[in-house]
Scaffold this motif. Structure first.
Motif, PDB file in Angstrom:
ATOM      1  N   LEU A 295      45.376  38.678  37.767  1.00 42.83           N
ATOM      2  CA  LEU A 295      46.320  39.719  38.006  1.00 42.83           C
ATOM      3  C   LEU A 295      46.005  41.013  37.245  1.00 42.83           C
TER       4      LEU A 295
ATOM      5  N   GLN B 262      39.984  35.385  42.619  1.00 41.86           N
ATOM      6  CA  GLN B 262      40.962  35.844  43.393  1.00 41.86           C
ATOM      7  C   GLN B 262      42.116  36.819  42.675  1.00 41.86           C
TER       8      GLN B 262
ATOM      9  N   THR C  87      45.098  39.470  42.267  1.00 39.34           N
ATOM     10  CA  THR C  87      46.306  40.190  42.846  1.00 39.34           C
ATOM     11  C   THR C  87      46.473  41.468  41.913  1.00 39.34           C
TER      12      THR C  87
ATOM     13  N   ILE D 261      45.560  41.177  47.005  1.00 44.33           N
ATOM     14  CA  ILE D 261      46.782  40.582  47.314  1.00 44.33           C
ATOM     15  C   ILE D 261      47.460  41.483  46.417  1.00 44.33           C
TER      16      ILE D 261
ATOM     17  N   ALA E  20      51.320  42.164  44.720  1.00 43.31           N
ATOM     18  CA  ALA E  20      52.303  41.468  44.317  1.00 43.31           C
ATOM     19  C   ALA E  20      53.559  42.253  44.574  1.00 43.31           C
TER      20      ALA E  20
ATOM     21  N   ALA F 161      54.316  38.038  40.225  1.00 44.45           N
ATOM     22  CA  ALA F 161      52.783  37.933  40.042  1.00 44.45           C
ATOM     23  C   ALA F 161      52.374  37.081  38.769  1.00 44.45           C
TER      24      ALA F 161
END
Length: 373
Positions: free
Chosen positions: A191, A212, A214, A232, A234, A240
């Motif tokens: 994140l 990956q 976010t 992505i 949030a 998140a």
């Protein structure tokens, strides 16, 4: 730095200082990251103003660089508290500056809380402030009124290479810290909080490594930008955090408040691009968490049924490995020198200002002649 590299750097700054030679005398105070290459820039500042003191940011001080600078310029201890109390700030500046005109060279908005009082005390003598960072830019911009000119290099195109490379150094150092404990980036959803220049760079670099990613940002415009780049996005911070195995904080403001930490996934790592006092409300963390050093640069926060890891005590993780961005930092430093000339030349009204595109082109041309080899 090799001797020939030092000589080339000094020659570069000599050329820049001569091109933007000051039009008036002024005393200056310089807040800076005192990294190994910084003495050359400090010498250039001293040729364009009477440098009263260097105030190195506490978490980024090279001992060798400090010793070199101390031979010619006082090096004082810096803290937020030093300038948060206007009376203390005025006393300090007055003790060093005497009766000269005054320039404040800032990194992170340290002078902002006392700016009105400093301007009042040095009425007609405070020529202005030069700010280097986006965080500091926002601190000055948020003041109710600006009593003097503030020249910001934070949003200069000459800073774009630095921002990208800082992102690289953040990802490098974060991965290095994790690997010291036998963990890796891959298989750990990340994140990124904040999708500005640094946050977007970090997100792209993590994505390129197969992580990956976010993104969470309070600015809806930046959220649309992140979404358009394939990340992505949030909808809220709590959701998140719950799924993230790595959290990188890049807002320049408070990314995580005390109530946010319990939402972290067990075993999540947290790293920041600025100091913990800017990004993390660690004081607001519930008292039930205990702290244990579990590595040279990793602290485990743990309570019954929950734990997470904090890199470098919450301070900028990239400074663990020198935070070097190579010669590209010299572009920004040259623009700071051009900003000195802009302020000493007079004529700027109170408010936010930038160096002209013409002067930036001059700097870029000079830089290319010295470093594009």
């Amino acid at each position: 730095m090799e001797s020939f590299e030092r000589a080339r750097l000094d020659a570069y700054f000599t050329k820049i200082a001569a091109r933007f030679s000051s039009e008036g005398d002024a005393a200056s105070f310089l807040i800076t990251h005192l990294l190994p290459e910084r003495p050359a820039f400090i010498r250039a500042v001293a040729t364009m103003s009477r440098l009263c003191a260097v105030l190195p940011k506490p978490k980024s001080i090279s001992i060798a660089a400090r010793r070199e600078v101390e031979r010619t310029v006082p090096v004082d201890t810096l803290s937020r508290e030093m300038f948060s109390d206007p009376a203390t700030a005025v006393d300090y500046v007055e003790s060093r500056a005497g009766t000269d005109n005054l320039l404040l060279l800032d990194v992170g908005g340290y002078f902002a809380p006392a700016l009105a009082e400093l301007h009042a005390r040095f009425s007609g003598r405070l020529l202005g402030v030069i700010e280097d960072t986006e965080n500091g830019h926002r601190r000055y911009q948020s003041l109710e009124t600006l009593p003097c000119p503030v020249v910001s290099v934070a949003r200069s195109p000459l800073k774009d290479p630095e921002d990208f490379l800082v992102g690289q150094s953040v990802v490098f150092s974060t991965e290095a810290v994790m690997r010291e404990r036998g963990d890796i980036l891959h298989g750990r959803p990340a994140l990124v909080i904040g999708f500005g220049k640094l946050g977007s760079s970090i997100a792209r670099l993590l994505h390129a490594k197969g992580v990956q990613v976010t993104v969470f940002d309070i600015d809806p415009v930046r959220r649309t930008q992140a979404l358009s780049q394939g990340f992505i996005v949030a909808r809220d911070r709590e959701t998140a955090l719950t799924g993230a195995g790595l959290v990188l904080c890049a807002t320049g403001a408070v990314s995580l408040r005390g109530e946010d930490f319990p939402h972290l996934r067990n075993g999540a790592y947290i790293a920041t691009v600025t100091s913990s006092e800017d990004e993390l409300d660690l004081a607001g963390l519930p008292e039930v968490y205990t702290r244990t050093m579990v590595g040279d640069h990793v602290t485990r926060y743990q309570t019954t049924g929950h734990y997470f890891y904090l890199a470098n005590g919450g301070n900028a993780v990239n400074f663990l490995h020198g935070a070097s961005v190579g010669p590209f930092i010299f572009l920004v430093q040259a623009e700071i020198l051009a900003s000195i000339r802009l302020l000493t030349g007079g004529g700027l009204a109170p408010g936010m200002h930038e160096v002209s595109a013409t002067d930036r082109a001059v700097i870029a041309t000079a830089w290319l002649s010295y470093f594009n080899r």
